[in-house]
Scaffold this motif. Structure first.
Motif, PDB file in Angstrom:
ATOM      1  N   ALA A  43       0.851  -1.187   0.000  1.00  0.00           N
ATOM      2  CA  ALA A  43       0.000   0.000   0.000  1.00  0.00           C
ATOM      3  C   ALA A  43       0.887   1.238   0.000  1.00  0.00           C
ATOM      4  O   ALA A  43       1.922   1.265   0.676  1.00  0.00           O
ATOM      5  N   GLY A  44       0.489   2.234  -0.788  1.00  0.00           N
ATOM      6  CA  GLY A  44       1.278   3.455  -0.817  1.00  0.00           C
ATOM      7  C   GLY A  44       0.866   4.391  -1.927  1.00  0.00           C
ATOM      8  O   GLY A  44      -0.150   4.201  -2.593  1.00  0.00           O
ATOM      9  N   PHE A  56      -0.940   8.564  -8.311  1.00  0.00           N
ATOM     10  CA  PHE A  56      -1.784   7.377  -8.143  1.00  0.00           C
ATOM     11  C   PHE A  56      -1.667   6.846  -6.728  1.00  0.00           C
ATOM     12  O   PHE A  56      -0.671   7.073  -6.055  1.00  0.00           O
ATOM     13  N   ARG A  57      -2.672   6.082  -6.309  1.00  0.00           N
ATOM     14  CA  ARG A  57      -2.655   5.364  -5.040  1.00  0.00           C
ATOM     15  C   ARG A  57      -2.716   3.872  -5.327  1.00  0.00           C
ATOM     16  O   ARG A  57      -3.289   3.443  -6.321  1.00  0.00           O
ATOM     17  N   SER A  58      -2.147   3.100  -4.437  1.00  0.00           N
ATOM     18  CA  SER A  58      -2.127   1.642  -4.602  1.00  0.00           C
ATOM     19  C   SER A  58      -3.524   1.042  -4.664  1.00  0.00           C
ATOM     20  O   SER A  58      -3.715  -0.008  -5.270  1.00  0.00           O
ATOM     21  N   LYS A 129       6.140   5.571  -2.526  1.00  0.00           N
ATOM     22  CA  LYS A 129       6.369   5.667  -1.088  1.00  0.00           C
ATOM     23  C   LYS A 129       5.350   4.803  -0.388  1.00  0.00           C
ATOM     24  O   LYS A 129       4.146   5.069  -0.449  1.00  0.00           O
ATOM     25  N   PRO A 130       5.811   3.731   0.281  1.00  0.00           N
ATOM     26  CA  PRO A 130       4.887   2.869   1.021  1.00  0.00           C
ATOM     27  C   PRO A 130       4.220   3.633   2.166  1.00  0.00           C
ATOM     28  O   PRO A 130       4.819   4.521   2.754  1.00  0.00           O
ATOM     29  N   ASP A 131       2.992   3.274   2.464  1.00  0.00           N
ATOM     30  CA  ASP A 131       2.256   3.915   3.557  1.00  0.00           C
ATOM     31  C   ASP A 131       2.917   3.697   4.908  1.00  0.00           C
ATOM     32  O   ASP A 131       2.798   4.536   5.800  1.00  0.00           O
TER      33      ASP A 131
END
Length: 133
Positions: A43-44, A56-58, A129-131
């Motif tokens: 997720a990120g 964009f978002r995962s 960038k991972p959450d």
């Protein structure tokens, strides 16, 4: 980083790797299954490698089988700009960063619901960038 209109080609070449420059500034394409993020599962957030704008978002990423990171929608409706691309003997919809005009990839009408679109992006044009970081 600032906007494309404030940078020269020499500035971009100094900041980007040769592959990043080719993809984002010369409308290049990485080979499928070779660029970063095509198989990323965490997720990120994905941002423009040139200017850092969120793209964009995962949650909208999916496995298209194409070998490129694919999303069904951008993080924000205004994050990704589009241009008609008539290169290579075909008509396609090019996707670019709305902030700095970096070439990201192409948009196709064969994606999943709810949009039916496939934002087929070059991983080289994206940062991730991972959450959890």
């Amino acid at each position: 980083m600032s906007d494309k209109t404030e940078k020269s080609d020499a500035d971009w070449k100094a900041e980007l790797t040769p592959e990043q420059y080719h993809v984002t500034r010369e409308q290049g394409t990485e080979r499928p299954f070779t660029g970063p993020w095509w198989d990323e599962k965490r997720a990120g957030a994905y941002s423009c490698i040139c200017c850092g704008a969120p793209l964009f978002r995962s949650e909208t990423k999916y496995e298209s089988g194409s070998g490129w990171p694919s999303f069904y929608a951008p993080a924000d409706a205004d994050a990704v700009g589009i241009t008609e691309d008539r290169s290579h003997g075909m008509v396609r919809t090019e996707a670019h960063c709305a902030k700095c005009k970096a070439h990201l990839g192409h948009i196709f009408p064969d994606g999943p619901a709810p949009t039916g679109l496939r934002f087929c992006m070059n991983g080289t044009s994206l940062d991730f960038k991972p959450d959890d970081e």
